[in-house]
Design an enzyme around this catalytic site. Structure first.
Site, PDB file in Angstrom:
ATOM      1  N   PRO A  33     -21.241 -21.579  20.294  1.00 36.81           N
ATOM      2  CA  PRO A  33     -21.428 -20.658  19.167  1.00 36.81           C
ATOM      3  C   PRO A  33     -22.575 -21.096  18.267  1.00 36.81           C
ATOM      4  CG  PRO A  33     -19.596 -22.130  18.710  1.00 36.81           C
ATOM      5  CD  PRO A  33     -20.079 -22.464  20.106  1.00 36.81           C
ATOM      6  N   GLY A  34     -23.326 -20.136  17.782  1.00 38.82           N
ATOM      7  CA  GLY A  34     -24.375 -20.420  16.809  1.00 38.82           C
ATOM      8  C   GLY A  34     -24.060 -19.683  15.525  1.00 38.82           C
ATOM      9  N   ARG A  35     -24.315 -18.366  15.572  1.00 43.92           N
ATOM     10  CA  ARG A  35     -24.159 -17.511  14.399  1.00 43.92           C
ATOM     11  C   ARG A  35     -22.775 -17.642  13.740  1.00 43.92           C
ATOM     12  NH1 ARG A  35     -27.146 -12.554  14.442  1.00 43.92           N
ATOM     13  NH2 ARG A  35     -27.141 -12.785  16.688  1.00 43.92           N
ATOM     14  N   ARG A  94     -35.191 -10.833  10.745  1.00 49.63           N
ATOM     15  CA  ARG A  94     -34.188 -10.010  11.445  1.00 49.63           C
ATOM     16  C   ARG A  94     -34.279  -8.514  11.099  1.00 49.63           C
ATOM     17  NH1 ARG A  94     -29.356 -10.297  11.428  1.00 49.63           N
ATOM     18  NH2 ARG A  94     -29.040 -10.221  13.677  1.00 49.63           N
ATOM     19  N   CYS A 152     -48.592  -8.610   4.594  1.00 54.30           N
ATOM     20  CA  CYS A 152     -49.399  -7.409   4.855  1.00 54.30           C
ATOM     21  C   CYS A 152     -48.996  -6.741   6.158  1.00 54.30           C
ATOM     22  CB  CYS A 152     -50.874  -7.795   4.870  1.00 54.30           C
ATOM     23  SG  CYS A 152     -51.340  -8.455   3.282  1.00 54.30           S
TER      24      CYS A 152
HETATM   25  N1  LLP Z   1     -26.128 -20.061  24.085  1.00 49.84           N
HETATM   26  C1  LLP Z   1     -27.255 -19.520  24.576  1.00 49.84           C
HETATM   27  C2  LLP Z   1     -27.680 -19.860  25.925  1.00 49.84           C
HETATM   28  C3  LLP Z   1     -28.012 -18.643  23.782  1.00 49.84           C
HETATM   29  O1  LLP Z   1     -29.127 -18.117  24.275  1.00 49.84           O
HETATM   30  C4  LLP Z   1     -27.579 -18.333  22.460  1.00 49.84           C
HETATM   31  C5  LLP Z   1     -28.347 -17.429  21.615  1.00 49.84           C
HETATM   32  C6  LLP Z   1     -26.394 -18.941  21.999  1.00 49.84           C
HETATM   33  C7  LLP Z   1     -25.695 -19.790  22.848  1.00 49.84           C
HETATM   34  C8  LLP Z   1     -25.859 -18.698  20.627  1.00 49.84           C
HETATM   35  O2  LLP Z   1     -25.545 -17.363  20.416  1.00 49.84           O
HETATM   36  P1  LLP Z   1     -24.749 -16.927  19.089  1.00 49.84           P
HETATM   37  O3  LLP Z   1     -23.392 -17.587  19.127  1.00 49.84           O
HETATM   38  O4  LLP Z   1     -25.530 -17.402  17.927  1.00 49.84           O
HETATM   39  O5  LLP Z   1     -24.680 -15.463  19.185  1.00 49.84           O
HETATM   40  N2  LLP Z   1     -32.351 -14.055  17.001  1.00 49.84           N
HETATM   41  C9  LLP Z   1     -31.227 -13.204  17.312  1.00 49.84           C
HETATM   42  C10 LLP Z   1     -30.185 -13.918  18.123  1.00 49.84           C
HETATM   43  C11 LLP Z   1     -30.709 -14.486  19.404  1.00 49.84           C
HETATM   44  C12 LLP Z   1     -29.695 -15.255  20.161  1.00 49.84           C
HETATM   45  C13 LLP Z   1     -30.319 -16.040  21.252  1.00 49.84           C
HETATM   46  N3  LLP Z   1     -29.406 -16.845  22.011  1.00 49.84           N
HETATM   47  C14 LLP Z   1     -30.677 -12.651  16.010  1.00 49.84           C
HETATM   48  O6  LLP Z   1     -31.207 -12.977  14.946  1.00 49.84           O
HETATM   49  O7  LLP Z   1     -29.747 -11.865  16.028  1.00 49.84           O
END
Ligand code: LLP
Length: 422
Positions: free
Chosen positions: A280-282, A318, A350
């Site tokens: 998890p990231g977000r 975003r 800009c």
């Molecule tokens: N694992 C892999 C292999 C990934 O590519 C990603 C995110 C994650 C985990 C984590 O995903 P999350 O749990 O954060 O959804 N910039 C975009 C999001 C791009 C996500 C890329 N990969 C945004 O701002 O919505």
């Protein structure tokens, strides 16, 4: 669902927004604007929620560093016991500098370079999530040349629709990511034969900001089919990595309950003895952070009214990139005595696309302080210096204390890596 959403650890006291017990206005005063602020408790609580949800089985929560790679956030999560999901040598370097353990790092990404692989092999990462046959062969060669064995998992593309923004959907067969489900078995057999490799797991990641449970479960079912087939071929896996992708609430979204997600996943893993890995990231950091910005000008044109603020698309891309919604609130309310009107909140860059929020009903005056919500993930980490704008500072809030965890860039630093030709 109520229209206004305030993330945990953010509340309005005496008409002023606070993060934990710290007034956001005090942060802006001390560190200037634009400035990111993150709640340490919000990150800790989000991580603990994962821990609790998956307490019934062996599970490793590998935080996706790309969401927010600030060293202090990495250290905080590392101290809580997190592992890390990385996609570059740069992210590996960050995790190691923050004191994260290589043995808890999984290395994802579709285009790992030779240098990336060598660095990660020397560091001793937990696993490489391999995404193609040439990558597998390259990893085998490099591991051999270094005299080590590379732990390998194949990132399988389960071909499920995550029902999210097309730019962040990764598990459809049209996507550049992963190995087609149909071809995965053969590639596993090849991985098992190649020197320098040890097959240790299986992996998938279907996309980001997903708010429905069913795509995760469909993906898991497809992966478990493969696990079974591999077992029949004598390949026993030590872990199953389900990737990241859990969405958060920005506006009206209803995020998946973590307890339900865990229950459904764990019930399907009854017959799988290995470790579960999640990336998890977000969900760990997204709603822990805000971006503070000040109104530079109110500009009324015959067509629209603009609040021109000191943050811009280079600080939070975003909205420009995905048309994403981030709530924008005055830090002190009511900010002015004037009536509310419809504003586009825009930055000084800009580009017509330099929009942070379109059609926002706000009562605003020059000098007002605004807070842009849900800026903990994919905000600072996607920041740039476009228009030669120094990147903002980052502040970690702990109760009524603030710690600067990244200082504002200086103008000199913007060109420090360059020199004018003779
Ligand atoms: N694992 C892999 C292999 C990934 O590519 C990603 C995110 C994650 C985990 C984590 O995903 P999350 O749990 O954060 O959804 N910039 C975009 C999001 C791009 C996500 C890329 N990969 C945004 O701002 O919505």
């Amino acid at each position: 669902m109520s229209d206004l959403f305030l993330p945990p650890f953010l509340d309005r006291r005496a008409s002023e927004l606070h993060m934990e017990s710290t007034p956001l206005a005090a942060i802006a005063k001390k560190f200037g604007t634009p400035c990111y602020a993150y709640s340490s408790s919000a990150i800790t609580e989000a991580y603990e929620e994962f821990r609790r949800a998956f307490s019934t089985r062996p599970a490793l929560i590998c935080y996706a560093v790309k969401a927010n790679g600030n060293l202090s956030i990495l250290r905080l999560l590392s101290r809580l016991g997190a592992g890390f999901d990385i996609v570059s040598a740069g992210e590996l370097h960050r995790v190691l500098r923050a004191g994260g353990l290589a043995s808890r790092i999984v290395f994802s990404g579709v285009g790992k370079s030779c240098d990336d692989m060598a660095y990660a092999l020397k560091a001793g990462v937990r696993c490489f999530n391999v995404e193609s046959e040439p990558e597998l062969r390259r990893l085998s060669d490099i591991a051999q040349s270094l005299g080590v064995t590379a732990p390998v998992s194949l990132r399988v593309n389960p071909d499920v629709d995550p029902k999210t923004h097309p730019y962040i959907a990764t598990g459809l067969k049209e996507s550049k990511f992963g190995i087609a489900h149909d071809g995965a078995l053969d590639l596993y057999l090849e991985a098992a034969r190649l020197p320098g490799l040890k097959v240790t797991g299986i992996d998938c990641h279907i996309g980001s900001q997903i708010t429905e449970l069913s795509p995760f479960l469909s993906a898991l079912d497809r992966i478990l089919l493969l696990v079974e087939r591999l077992k029949n071929q004598g390949i026993q896996l030590g872990h199953l990595d389900l990737g990241g992708g859990l969405g958060i609430r920005y506006r009206h979204e209803q995020p998946i309950s973590l307890a339900e997600y865990a229950r459904e996943i764990c019930s399907r893993l009854d017959h799988f003895d290995g470790e579960l890995i999640l990336e998890p990231g977000r969900r760990l950091v997204g709603n822990s952070g805000v971006l503070l910005t000040r109104v530079e000008y109110i500009k009324r044109t015959p067509g629209r009214s603009f609040a021109i603020v000191d943050a811009a698309m280079n600080d939070l891309v975003r909205p420009a990139l995905y048309d994403a919604w981030h709530e924008i609130l005055p830090v002190c309310s009511p900010a002015t005595t004037g009536p509310s009107e419809l504003f586009d909140v825009v930055g000084p860059v800009c580009e017509t696309g330099d929009i942070l929020g379109r059609d926002r009903t706000l009562a605003l005056a020059q000098g007002d302080l605004l807070c842009i919500l849900s800026a903990g993930a994919y905000a600072a980490s996607m920041g740039s210096n476009y228009n030669a704008r120094p990147r903002p500072p980052e502040v970690l809030v702990e109760g009524n204390e603030t710690r600067l965890i990244r200082r504002r860039e200086t103008l000199d630093e913007l060109s420090d890596l360059e020199w004018p030709i003779d």
